[in-house]
Design a protein around this motif. Structure first.
Motif, short mmCIF file in Angstrom:
data_model
loop_
_atom_site.label_atom_id
_atom_site.label_comp_id
_atom_site.label_asym_id
_atom_site.label_seq_id
_atom_site.Cartn_x
_atom_site.Cartn_y
_atom_site.Cartn_z
N VAL A 489 0.86 -1.18 0.00
CA VAL A 489 0.00 0.00 0.00
C VAL A 489 0.89 1.24 0.00
O VAL A 489 1.78 1.37 0.86
CB VAL A 489 -0.92 0.02 1.23
N PRO A 490 0.72 2.15 -0.94
CA PRO A 490 1.58 3.34 -1.00
C PRO A 490 1.51 4.15 0.29
O PRO A 490 0.47 4.20 0.97
CB PRO A 490 1.01 4.12 -2.17
N THR A 491 2.63 4.77 0.62
CA THR A 491 2.72 5.66 1.77
C THR A 491 2.92 7.09 1.26
O THR A 491 3.75 7.33 0.38
CB THR A 491 3.90 5.27 2.68
N ILE A 492 2.15 8.00 1.83
CA ILE A 492 2.22 9.40 1.43
C ILE A 492 2.69 10.22 2.62
O ILE A 492 2.15 10.08 3.74
CB ILE A 492 0.85 9.92 0.92
N GLY A 493 3.70 11.04 2.40
CA GLY A 493 4.22 11.89 3.46
C GLY A 493 4.11 13.35 3.09
O GLY A 493 4.09 13.72 1.91
N LEU A 494 4.05 14.20 4.11
CA LEU A 494 3.95 15.65 3.90
C LEU A 494 4.91 16.35 4.85
O LEU A 494 5.04 15.96 6.02
CB LEU A 494 2.52 16.13 4.17
N ASP A 495 5.59 17.33 4.35
CA ASP A 495 6.28 18.29 5.21
C ASP A 495 6.27 19.63 4.53
O ASP A 495 5.63 19.82 3.49
CB ASP A 495 7.69 17.81 5.58
N TRP A 496 6.96 20.60 5.08
CA TRP A 496 6.92 21.95 4.52
C TRP A 496 8.11 22.76 5.00
O TRP A 496 8.84 22.38 5.92
CB TRP A 496 5.61 22.66 4.89
N SER A 497 8.28 23.89 4.36
CA SER A 497 9.28 24.87 4.75
C SER A 497 8.59 26.18 5.03
O SER A 497 7.74 26.62 4.26
CB SER A 497 10.33 25.06 3.64
N ASP A 498 8.97 26.80 6.15
CA ASP A 498 8.45 28.13 6.50
C ASP A 498 9.53 29.20 6.45
O ASP A 498 9.29 30.34 6.87
CB ASP A 498 7.83 28.09 7.91
N ASP A 499 10.73 28.83 6.00
CA ASP A 499 11.82 29.81 5.93
C ASP A 499 12.31 29.98 4.50
O ASP A 499 13.50 30.00 4.24
CB ASP A 499 12.96 29.43 6.87
N HIS A 500 11.38 30.06 3.59
CA HIS A 500 11.68 30.31 2.17
C HIS A 500 12.49 29.18 1.55
O HIS A 500 13.36 29.42 0.70
CB HIS A 500 12.41 31.64 1.98
N ALA A 501 12.24 27.94 1.95
CA ALA A 501 12.84 26.73 1.37
C ALA A 501 14.29 26.51 1.76
O ALA A 501 14.98 25.70 1.14
CB ALA A 501 12.71 26.73 -0.15
N HIS A 502 14.75 27.16 2.81
CA HIS A 502 16.12 26.90 3.27
C HIS A 502 16.20 25.63 4.10
O HIS A 502 17.20 24.90 4.04
CB HIS A 502 16.64 28.10 4.06
N THR A 503 15.18 25.35 4.89
CA THR A 503 15.12 24.10 5.65
C THR A 503 13.70 23.56 5.58
O THR A 503 12.75 24.28 5.25
CB THR A 503 15.52 24.31 7.12
N TRP A 504 13.57 22.25 5.91
CA TRP A 504 12.28 21.58 5.85
C TRP A 504 11.95 21.03 7.23
O TRP A 504 12.83 20.53 7.94
CB TRP A 504 12.28 20.48 4.80
N LYS A 505 10.69 21.08 7.58
CA LYS A 505 10.27 20.82 8.96
C LYS A 505 10.49 19.39 9.40
O LYS A 505 11.06 19.13 10.46
CB LYS A 505 8.78 21.17 9.13
N GLU A 506 10.03 18.43 8.63
CA GLU A 506 9.93 17.07 9.16
C GLU A 506 10.49 16.00 8.24
O GLU A 506 10.27 14.82 8.46
CB GLU A 506 8.45 16.76 9.46
N ASN A 507 11.19 16.40 7.17
CA ASN A 507 11.77 15.42 6.25
C ASN A 507 10.72 14.43 5.75
O ASN A 507 10.95 13.22 5.72
CB ASN A 507 12.95 14.69 6.89
N ILE A 508 9.58 14.94 5.39
CA ILE A 508 8.44 14.16 4.88
C ILE A 508 8.10 13.01 5.83
O ILE A 508 7.89 11.87 5.43
CB ILE A 508 8.70 13.64 3.46
N SER A 509 8.07 13.30 7.12
CA SER A 509 7.83 12.23 8.11
C SER A 509 6.39 12.20 8.62
O SER A 509 6.04 11.32 9.40
CB SER A 509 8.79 12.41 9.29
#
Length: 561
Positions: A489-509
């Motif tokens: 079954v496919p797994t879908i992950g989500l994360d985001w950046s709030d500092d203009h794409a310099h870092t990402w919050k959760e590494n799609i965790s």
């Protein structure tokens, strides 16, 4: 509200401007005007094991007439439709990885350019293609001999014949013979009876082996651009005899003449011969002239050269290449007719031209599948693959996935051939130069030979005059429930950046499982997403089944501070 989902990879020089990534996903248009979504994302083709070659260093694939040939290491092999191999010959290897080789056919012979040397396969494996040695002489039917004309001069001149020629072929007045013996430097014993001739012209391919960088086939001629060495200019290209890759004359050559730069590679496309120089490109045509049939087309010069010897490629109705030279840095062009058009964006150019990025070792191939025509560009040192879809005019990236390290690896397909006679609708065969594995590639395969494929899409910036917005839920509309009960079954992950794409919050965790088999209507929603002034969402999908991303929706409240 609907937010932008489908788009090409585009990471700008500053990620504050754009940080979009489309990895292993192909943007595809919905070609009817009355659907709500006009552009979607489909997963790239998967791979299925086909064969393995040893040594592993795959350097070239070529198909024709229902046959598939591969150059790997120093071997020329034929791969059969059941995955078995026949070794035909050996060739030289180069020193610059990935060391591609070249194959072309005139219908009865194969031209192979490998390791700076030229070979011809006449049906019994690769043999060195040598320049011809020519002369005149008399033939005698009584004893089946050829006597060189130098013997009849006063005083006699030493003949050119060598004992090593025994068993080789010779043309006398255009008729082929086998040299069954070479008793001295002016006498050859022929394997069949010749007519009595005086002053007959003879020719044998016993000169030096033809050297070459790259090759082409056009109008019955094999073409190679020569290796720059000693007194030999890298501006020279030679042609074979008409319809015969075993015959090469040192006099059948021309010089790239419009500018003094060396030729990087040659390419035949639409009955034209392209000479890709380091600073300029010239286009020649077969005008049937004598003694040399090719001439430069008047005015057909492009004031940009080729930065990668192995990258120029015929793709669909176009010629695609990586341009550069005295005018500036690397840009990708697509030429239709004699008019090149820039197809790379600032995003690709920013990556390709950064310090230390090697572009000269790029290889490329073109293929078509389900109405899309792709140009696949592989950069060896960087272990990066960019793909341009000529149908949509959009770029995406491709890579393999390492689940243990949660990181992308080099894309395995580095060389490609399509065999239309194999299978129901033909087979795309691709080769991995590191492992020696040949795969069948198809959109009908949804994993990489049993391994999961990781898909990533980084969205555009969501920013409104740099004001706060409060994101309540993110919904991804994708095709679900199509796997069988036994499939992963496919797994879908989500994360985001709030500092203009310099870092990402959760590494799609932040992960969710796709709907179970047969559930086609389950919604895929992520909630409690916090606030931001500038938010970039990123989704990752791990799957062994078909992936189709249709739309994305965001429920948010706009702030005022």
């Amino acid at each position: 509200m609907k937010i932008s989902l489908a788009a090409p990879s585009y990471t700008a020089y500053s990620v504050v401007a754009a940080a979009q990534q489309t990895m292993n996903l192909i943007p595809a248009a919905v070609e009817v005007p009355n659907e709500g979504t006009r552009l979607v994302l489909y997963g790239r083709p998967g791979l299925q094991y086909f064969a393995t070659v040893t040594p592993a260093n795959i350097r070239c694939l070529w198909s024709g007439g229902g046959r598939l040939f591969v150059i790997h290491g120093g071997n020329e092999d034929e791969i059969h439709s059941n995955g078995t191999l026949t070794t035909w010959g050996t060739v030289a290897q180069g020193t610059q990885a990935p060391d591609p080789a070249f194959i072309a056919s005139n219908g009865t012979q194969l031209l192979i350019v490998s390791g700076g040397k030229v070979y011809c396969d006449n049906g019994s494996g690769a043999q060195p293609a040598n320049f011809a040695i020519t002369g005149t002489g008399n033939t005698f039917a009584s004893n089946s001999t050829l006597i060189d004309s130098g013997q009849y001069q006063t005083p006699p001149v030493a003949g050119p014949f060598l004992p090593a020629w025994q068993g080789k072929n010779i043309l006398i007045a255009g008729i082929p013979y086998v040299m069954s013996g070479v008793p001295n430097d002016h006498t050859i014993v022929l394997g069949s009876v010749p007519p009595n001739l005086t002053g007959a012209t003879w020719e044998t391919a016993q000169g030096a082996q033809v050297d070459g960088v790259w090759g082409a086939y056009i109008d019955g001629y094999f073409v190679v651009n020569r290796v720059a060495a000693g007194q030999q200019t890298g501006r020279q290209f030679n042609i074979s005899a008409l319809n015969d890759g075993t015959r090469w004359s040192t006099l059948d050559f021309a010089i790239k003449e419009g500018a003094p730069d060396n030729i990087n590679s040659v390419l035949a496309d639409h009955e034209q011969l392209w000479l890709f120089g380091t600073d300029t490109i010239e286009i020649w045509a077969d005008v049937g002239a004598s003694p040399f049939p090719f001439q430069r087309i008047d005015g057909a010069m492009i004031r940009d050269g080729s930065v990668a010897t192995w990258a120029p490629c015929s793709v669909g109705l176009s010629v695609c290449y990586l341009a550069g030279g005295h005018a500036g840095e690397t840009i990708a062009y697509r030429a239709q007719g004699l008019q090149p058009q820039r197809i790379s964006t600032h995003a690709q150019e920013s990556e390709w031209n950064q310090a230390g990025y090697r572009v000269w070792d790029a290889t490329s191939y073109g293929y078509s599948e389900q109405g899309h025509i792709f140009w696949v560009v592989n950069f060896w040192q960087q272990q990066r693959t960019w793909v341009y879809d000529l149908t949509e005019g959009l770029w995406h990236e491709r890579a393999a996935w390492n689940p243990a390290g949660s990181n992308y690896l080099r894309y395995q397909p580095w060389f490609h051939a399509f065999v239309p006679e194999w299978g129901q609708n033909g087979m795309h065969i691709v080769g991995d130069p590191a492992t020696g594995i040949l795969y069948q590639q198809s959109l009908n395969f949804t994993d990489d030979n049993g391994n999961v494929v990781q898909y990533t899409r980084a969205f555009p910036h969501l920013i409104n005059e740099n004001q706060w917005h409060y994101d309540h839920q993110f919904e991804l509309l994708m095709e679900q429930g199509i796997q069988t009960p036994a499939q992963f079954v496919p797994t879908i992950g989500l994360d985001w950046s709030d500092d203009h794409a310099h870092t990402w919050k959760e590494n799609i965790s932040r992960l969710k499982s796709a709907a179970p088999s047969g559930n086609y209507t389950q919604r895929l929603i992520f909630r409690r997403l916090g606030k931001s002034r500038d938010r970039i969402y990123r989704i990752g999908i791990t799957a062994r089944t078909k992936v189709a991303l249709i739309d994305a929706y965001l429920e948010a409240t706009q702030g005022f501070a």
